[in-house]
Design an enzyme around this catalytic site. Structure first.
Site, PDB file in Angstrom:
ATOM      1  N   ASN A   1     123.226   3.856 119.315  1.00  0.00           N
ATOM      2  CA  ASN A   1     123.389   3.061 118.103  1.00  0.00           C
ATOM      3  C   ASN A   1     124.735   3.347 117.437  1.00  0.00           C
ATOM      4  OD1 ASN A   1     122.743   1.383 115.866  1.00  0.00           O
ATOM      5  ND2 ASN A   1     120.588   1.939 116.051  1.00  0.00           N
TER       6      ASN A   1
ATOM      7  N   HIS B   1     133.419  26.986 118.995  1.00  0.00           N
ATOM      8  CA  HIS B   1     134.449  28.018 119.006  1.00  0.00           C
ATOM      9  C   HIS B   1     133.913  29.328 118.439  1.00  0.00           C
ATOM     10  CE1 HIS B   1     137.701  25.213 119.941  1.00  0.00           C
ATOM     11  NE2 HIS B   1     137.049  24.367 119.181  1.00  0.00           N
TER      12      HIS B   1
ATOM     13  N   ALA C   1     114.953  12.273 112.781  1.00  0.00           N
ATOM     14  CA  ALA C   1     116.202  11.984 112.082  1.00  0.00           C
ATOM     15  C   ALA C   1     116.677  13.200 111.299  1.00  0.00           C
ATOM     16  CB  ALA C   1     116.007  10.799 111.150  1.00  0.00           C
TER      17      ALA C   1
ATOM     18  N   LYS D   1     118.301  24.892 120.163  1.00  0.00           N
ATOM     19  CA  LYS D   1     117.617  25.544 121.281  1.00  0.00           C
ATOM     20  C   LYS D   1     116.793  24.507 122.026  1.00  0.00           C
ATOM     21  CE  LYS D   1     114.174  27.146 118.022  1.00  0.00           C
ATOM     22  NZ  LYS D   1     113.762  28.214 117.175  1.00  0.00           N
TER      23      LYS D   1
ATOM     24  N   ARG E   1     104.758  18.138 116.299  1.00  0.00           N
ATOM     25  CA  ARG E   1     103.495  17.934 116.999  1.00  0.00           C
ATOM     26  C   ARG E   1     103.748  17.607 118.446  1.00  0.00           C
ATOM     27  NH1 ARG E   1     101.515  12.561 117.710  1.00  0.00           N
ATOM     28  NH2 ARG E   1     102.719  11.016 116.577  1.00  0.00           N
TER      29      ARG E   1
END
Length: 179
Positions: free
Chosen positions: A74, A104, A152, A158, A175
């Site tokens: 998008n 960095h 969002a 991770k 969930r």
């Protein structure tokens, strides 16, 4: 008709510079900057206005960005690849997202302000059927499992297992999705 010709010419130009593109990329704007030989795309790639692919290099090696079929990105989202980003088939990326495979080191000295250190790169892998919500940020070294949804505004630092909804900063599993 004119937009179709422009799309064809953009794809042809990238192919002539070493990109592997199996179809025409549907984008009515300049969506690419950097090293074209690092780009590999399957069919049905759609990039909305302001979306960008950036391919640089890391420690002398050209970044590798591979994108599976039926990909949608998008408005104003950016994929910033300096090492290796792999995106599977049927991946949807919402507006204003940022995906990168590097950052960095920070060099700090009590007598000086923080300074940018050496670049650190680690691959990003986004498996098939992933939906990434608006404004999400995906950082280096992350793997996102199949059929997962990134909420969002999330910051993903991770790995995300398959079949879950993940959100927040720091991220957490909201969930499980039952396929």
């Amino acid at each position: 008709m004119l937009n179709r010709i422009k799309r064809f010419l953009r794809s042809h130009n990238l192919k002539s510079k070493g990109a592997i593109i199996q179809g025409t990329i549907q984008a009515n704007h300049l969506f690419f900057e950097g090293r074209a030989e690092g780009l590999s795309c399957e069919k049905n790639i759609w990039i909305e206005e302001g979306g960008k692919f950036l391919i640089g290099s890391h420690k002398g090696m050209i970044g590798r960005l591979s994108i599976g079929q039926s990909f949608y990105m998008n408005r104003y989202s950016v994929i910033d690849c300096h090492f290796n980003i792999s995106i599977g088939a049927k991946v949807l990326i919402g507006p204003h997202c940022y995906i990168c495979d590097f950052d960095h080191d920070l060099k700090t000295d009590k007598n000086k302000s923080a300074q940018r250190g050496d670049g650190i790169a680690s691959p990003v892998i986004i498996h098939n059927d992933v939906w990434i919500g608006a404004g999400a940020i995906i950082l280096k070294g992350v793997t996102i499992g199949e059929r997962s949804i990134i909420a969002a505004g999330s910051v993903i630092t991770k790995d995300v297992p398959p079949d879950v909804i993940v959100g927040g900063n720091p991220q957490k599993i909201i969930r499980t999705i039952h396929p």
